[in-house]
Design an enzyme around this catalytic site. Structure first.
Site, PDB file in Angstrom:
ATOM      1  N   TYR A   1       0.804  -1.224   0.000  1.00 29.77           N
ATOM      2  CA  TYR A   1       0.000   0.000   0.000  1.00 29.77           C
ATOM      3  C   TYR A   1       0.838   1.276   0.000  1.00 29.77           C
ATOM      4  O   TYR A   1       0.390   2.304  -0.496  1.00 29.77           O
ATOM      5  CB  TYR A   1      -0.923   0.013   1.228  1.00 29.77           C
ATOM      6  CG  TYR A   1      -2.066  -0.962   1.107  1.00 29.77           C
ATOM      7  CD1 TYR A   1      -3.178  -0.644   0.327  1.00 29.77           C
ATOM      8  CD2 TYR A   1      -2.043  -2.193   1.743  1.00 29.77           C
ATOM      9  CE1 TYR A   1      -4.240  -1.520   0.208  1.00 29.77           C
ATOM     10  CE2 TYR A   1      -3.110  -3.085   1.623  1.00 29.77           C
ATOM     11  CZ  TYR A   1      -4.191  -2.739   0.858  1.00 29.77           C
ATOM     12  OH  TYR A   1      -5.247  -3.609   0.734  1.00 29.77           O
ATOM     13  N   ILE A   2       2.031   1.236   0.570  1.00 30.54           N
ATOM     14  CA  ILE A   2       2.862   2.443   0.624  1.00 30.54           C
ATOM     15  C   ILE A   2       3.989   2.378  -0.402  1.00 30.54           C
ATOM     16  O   ILE A   2       4.232   3.322  -1.151  1.00 30.54           O
ATOM     17  CB  ILE A   2       3.457   2.622   2.043  1.00 30.54           C
ATOM     18  CG1 ILE A   2       2.330   2.738   3.068  1.00 30.54           C
ATOM     19  CG2 ILE A   2       4.391   3.839   2.100  1.00 30.54           C
ATOM     20  CD1 ILE A   2       1.347   3.860   2.837  1.00 30.54           C
TER      21      ILE A   2
ATOM     22  N   LYS B   1       5.611  10.012  14.015  1.00 28.36           N
ATOM     23  CA  LYS B   1       4.653   9.239  13.214  1.00 28.36           C
ATOM     24  C   LYS B   1       3.664   8.484  14.103  1.00 28.36           C
ATOM     25  O   LYS B   1       2.453   8.499  13.878  1.00 28.36           O
ATOM     26  CB  LYS B   1       5.408   8.263  12.302  1.00 28.36           C
ATOM     27  CG  LYS B   1       4.537   7.228  11.605  1.00 28.36           C
ATOM     28  CD  LYS B   1       3.460   7.861  10.733  1.00 28.36           C
ATOM     29  CE  LYS B   1       2.329   6.897  10.466  1.00 28.36           C
ATOM     30  NZ  LYS B   1       2.435   6.159   9.264  1.00 28.36           N
TER      31      LYS B   1
ATOM     32  N   CYS C   1      -3.211   1.104  10.536  1.00 23.78           N
ATOM     33  CA  CYS C   1      -2.416   2.197  11.101  1.00 23.78           C
ATOM     34  C   CYS C   1      -2.958   2.625  12.454  1.00 23.78           C
ATOM     35  O   CYS C   1      -2.323   2.415  13.483  1.00 23.78           O
ATOM     36  CB  CYS C   1      -2.447   3.380  10.143  1.00 23.78           C
ATOM     37  SG  CYS C   1      -2.122   2.872   8.451  1.00 23.78           S
TER      38      CYS C   1
ATOM     39  N   ARG D   1     -11.560  26.224  18.869  1.00 21.85           N
ATOM     40  CA  ARG D   1     -10.464  25.359  19.360  1.00 21.85           C
ATOM     41  C   ARG D   1     -10.910  23.931  19.663  1.00 21.85           C
ATOM     42  O   ARG D   1     -10.251  23.218  20.387  1.00 21.85           O
ATOM     43  CB  ARG D   1      -9.810  25.996  20.599  1.00 21.85           C
ATOM     44  CG  ARG D   1      -8.859  27.136  20.245  1.00 21.85           C
ATOM     45  CD  ARG D   1      -8.317  27.852  21.455  1.00 21.85           C
ATOM     46  NE  ARG D   1      -9.353  28.516  22.221  1.00 21.85           N
ATOM     47  CZ  ARG D   1      -9.936  29.671  21.879  1.00 21.85           C
ATOM     48  NH1 ARG D   1      -9.560  30.299  20.778  1.00 21.85           N
ATOM     49  NH2 ARG D   1     -10.891  30.190  22.618  1.00 21.85           N
TER      50      ARG D   1
ATOM     51  N   LYS E   1     -12.993   1.219   6.003  1.00 16.89           N
ATOM     52  CA  LYS E   1     -13.591   2.554   5.860  1.00 16.89           C
ATOM     53  C   LYS E   1     -14.101   2.723   4.434  1.00 16.89           C
ATOM     54  O   LYS E   1     -13.961   1.816   3.606  1.00 16.89           O
ATOM     55  CB  LYS E   1     -12.598   3.647   6.234  1.00 16.89           C
ATOM     56  CG  LYS E   1     -11.417   3.769   5.304  1.00 16.89           C
ATOM     57  CD  LYS E   1     -10.599   4.982   5.713  1.00 16.89           C
ATOM     58  CE  LYS E   1      -9.475   5.218   4.752  1.00 16.89           C
ATOM     59  NZ  LYS E   1      -8.668   6.366   5.142  1.00 16.89           N
TER      60      LYS E   1
HETATM   61  N1  SAJ Z   1     -12.640   6.578  11.887  1.00 13.57           N
HETATM   62  C1  SAJ Z   1     -13.681   6.860  12.784  1.00 13.57           C
HETATM   63  N2  SAJ Z   1     -14.028   8.161  12.988  1.00 13.57           N
HETATM   64  C2  SAJ Z   1     -13.416   9.176  12.351  1.00 13.57           C
HETATM   65  C3  SAJ Z   1     -12.347   8.911  11.450  1.00 13.57           C
HETATM   66  C4  SAJ Z   1     -11.984   7.594  11.246  1.00 13.57           C
HETATM   67  O1  SAJ Z   1     -14.267   5.954  13.379  1.00 13.57           O
HETATM   68  O2  SAJ Z   1     -13.798  10.336  12.588  1.00 13.57           O
HETATM   69  C5  SAJ Z   1     -12.227   5.185  11.640  1.00 13.57           C
HETATM   70  C6  SAJ Z   1     -12.299   4.802  10.169  1.00 13.57           C
HETATM   71  O3  SAJ Z   1     -13.582   4.395   9.810  1.00 13.57           O
HETATM   72  C7  SAJ Z   1     -11.286   3.672  10.112  1.00 13.57           C
HETATM   73  C8  SAJ Z   1     -10.237   4.097  11.116  1.00 13.57           C
HETATM   74  O4  SAJ Z   1     -10.848   5.057  11.941  1.00 13.57           O
HETATM   75  O5  SAJ Z   1     -11.859   2.433  10.512  1.00 13.57           O
HETATM   76  C9  SAJ Z   1      -8.953   4.659  10.528  1.00 13.57           C
HETATM   77  O6  SAJ Z   1      -9.229   5.435   9.399  1.00 13.57           O
HETATM   78  P1  SAJ Z   1      -8.575   6.850   9.073  1.00 13.57           P
HETATM   79  O7  SAJ Z   1      -9.164   7.323   7.806  1.00 13.57           O
HETATM   80  O8  SAJ Z   1      -8.681   7.751  10.230  1.00 13.57           O
HETATM   81  O9  SAJ Z   1      -7.007   6.548   8.956  1.00 13.57           O
HETATM   82  P2  SAJ Z   1      -6.124   5.430   8.188  1.00 13.57           P
HETATM   83  O10 SAJ Z   1      -5.808   4.374   9.181  1.00 13.57           O
HETATM   84  O11 SAJ Z   1      -6.733   5.023   6.911  1.00 13.57           O
HETATM   85  O12 SAJ Z   1      -4.794   6.296   7.864  1.00 13.57           O
HETATM   86  C10 SAJ Z   1      -4.044   6.888   8.938  1.00 13.57           C
HETATM   87  C11 SAJ Z   1      -3.753   8.368   8.635  1.00 13.57           C
HETATM   88  N3  SAJ Z   1      -3.242   9.027   9.839  1.00 13.57           N
HETATM   89  C12 SAJ Z   1      -3.714  10.205  10.263  1.00 13.57           C
HETATM   90  O13 SAJ Z   1      -4.604  10.790   9.723  1.00 13.57           O
HETATM   91  C13 SAJ Z   1      -3.057  10.773  11.490  1.00 13.57           C
HETATM   92  C14 SAJ Z   1      -2.739   8.463   7.502  1.00 13.57           C
HETATM   93  O14 SAJ Z   1      -2.373   9.805   7.291  1.00 13.57           O
HETATM   94  C15 SAJ Z   1      -1.487   7.641   7.838  1.00 13.57           C
HETATM   95  O15 SAJ Z   1      -0.551   7.700   6.781  1.00 13.57           O
HETATM   96  C16 SAJ Z   1      -1.936   6.209   7.998  1.00 13.57           C
HETATM   97  O16 SAJ Z   1      -2.846   6.155   9.098  1.00 13.57           O
HETATM   98  C17 SAJ Z   1      -0.724   5.323   8.251  1.00 13.57           C
HETATM   99  O17 SAJ Z   1      -0.281   4.633   7.315  1.00 13.57           O
HETATM  100  O18 SAJ Z   1      -0.161   5.355   9.342  1.00 13.57           O
END
Ligand code: SAJ
Length: 407
Positions: free
Chosen positions: A9-10, A201, A255, A241, A315
């Protein structure tokens, strides 16, 4: 030439991005099937803009192989799972990749680790591998940590535009690798030391996990006294804020549901808020199951085989099922009810992955009376009308039909 190790993926988007910006790239992966697929001109997962980027990189001469290359720069982007018992990072893939690099690389080469690792992993596991091979770090081999930060679903855009962090032992090497990423990255690139880059990170993803856990806890409080958590979060977020994320059926992916555990595993007596947050998020699939049983009781529904789970991925609008809340719910049902009767459907998952999986929205909706919306794919957002007449539990706040149930 840059040898990118790990074409998942990366690694894949990063390799393609560099190649299409004039950098000579060879991608290496030990998975022969994956390399064969790429060499046959096909990508291995769906992502906005990836196929176009792939076509461009092929035109620019990118190559894919299972062999490690003799060159001066390596980028390692292999998975870093966590050990389910100790919660600590499992660096075995990173270590194996660096070991293989050491077998072929010349003196003077730079090894960039992109994989997410817990603070201290590079000191503890990666430096020894390099030294065991007779190289002196800083003289024979340069070591860099440049953690990826792109979000699945918008990877290509974020690769181009996100700010980046480069951790290096020396400023000079940090600047050299910064220039390499600057070949395509339009964001700001900060050069720091390796330990800081590792920690930053993990902290970024932990921040998001804790914020989501807070939203999930609010959802539970609001459910208890019949308040509208979404309206409350919306109004709170109008404060300059406050920025609360959204509650949901749980946190999946590779992640946010994984990285914060690294801190709990390494600092068990210090990482208390993080530990509780992760447990809150991990408890959400069971919370949703309880909501389903409550709603079935209220509506006089008794037949679980007339219940449908919409969404299998972790997601919306991705085809990645890793750690998905839906899979966790199905496993939990399997354990407690010794079987899974519910119908399941996800437009992004064509292969049969779970029992009773359906392959079209209409077929799925015909088979169920209670629809549980677990993922907000565009497909269902655009077809909300088709849910009229069904009992709907919406865990993603995407449906405003009359009588819809929420978390
Ligand atoms: N989720 C919620 N509520 C929200 C946002 C997300 O329940 O408000 C859930 C999503 O449905 C999902 C999970 O959290 O199941 C994670 O999804 P995500 O879209 O928040 O993040 P990832 O895991 O797809 O990607 C994250 C990102 N990190 C941040 O935003 C800090 C991405 O930038 C990183 O590169 C990635 O992790 C990684 O590879 O570490």
């Amino acid at each position: 030439m840059i040898n990118v190790i790990g074409l998942g993926y990366i690694g894949l988007p990063t390799a393609l991005m560099m190649a299409s910006h004039g950098v000579e790239v060879v991608g290496t992966d030990y998975n022969k099937e994956l390399v064969a697929t790429l060499n046959a001109g096909k990508t291995t997962f769906k992502e906005k803009g990836l196929d176009e980027l792939f076509a461009e990189a092929l035109k620019s001469g990118i190559k894919f192989t299972t062999e490690y290359q003799v060159t001066d720069t390596y980028i390692v982007s292999v998975p870093t799972p966590y050990d389910k018992f100790s919660k600590k990072v499992d660096a075995c893939y990173v270590v194996a990749a660096v070991k293989s690099v050491m077998e072929v690389c010349p003196k003077g080469a730079t090894v960039v680790v992109e994989s997410t690792v817990s603070p201290g992993t590079i000191d503890k596991y990666v430096r020894p591998v390099i030294e065991e091979n007779g190289f002196k770090i800083g003289e024979d081999i340069n070591l860099v940590h440049a953690p990826e930060r792109i979000i699945p679903g918008n990877m290509v855009y974020e690769l181009l535009h996100n700010n980046r962090t480069i951790g290096a032992d020396s400023k000079e090497i940090g600047e050299k690798i910064k220039n390499l990423y600057a070949s395509f990255c339009q964001g700001e690139i900060v050069v720091t030391d390796i330990r800081t880059a590792e920690m930053t990170k993990v902290v970024e993803n932990t921040f998001r996990a804790v914020n989501i856990a807070f939203a999930n806890e609010l959802a539970k409080i609001c459910r208890h006294d019949n308040m509208d958590v979404y309206e409350i979060i919306k109004i709170c977020n109008m404060h300059p804020r406050v920025n609360i994320l959204q509650p949901g059926p749980g946190v999946g992916g590779h992640c946010i549901s994984v990285d914060p555990w690294f801190l709990v595993g390494d600092y068990p007596s210090l990482a208390k808020v993080i530990d509780e947050s992760m447990k809150t998020n991990d408890g959400m699939p069971d919370f949703v199951l309880n909501r389903i049983y409550e709603i079935m009781k209220e509506k006089g529904l008794t037949d679980l085989s007339r219940v449908g789970f919409y969404g299998l991925t972790y997601k919306e609008n991705v085809d990645d099922m890793r750690e998905s809340p839906t899979l966790q719910m199905l496993e939990s049902m399997e354990r407690h009810l010794s079987g899974n009767l519910v119908k399941v459907y996800d437009p992004f998952i064509e292969k049969d992955e779970v029992p009773n999986q359906m392959h079209s929205l209409d077929e799925f909706l015909d088979a169920v009376d209670l629809v549980v919306l677990l993922v907000g794919h565009n497909e269902i957002r655009e077809n909300m009308d088709k849910l009229k007449g069904k009992v709907v539990l919406d865990t993603r706040h995407i449906c405003d039909l009359d009588g819809v149930y929420r978390l």
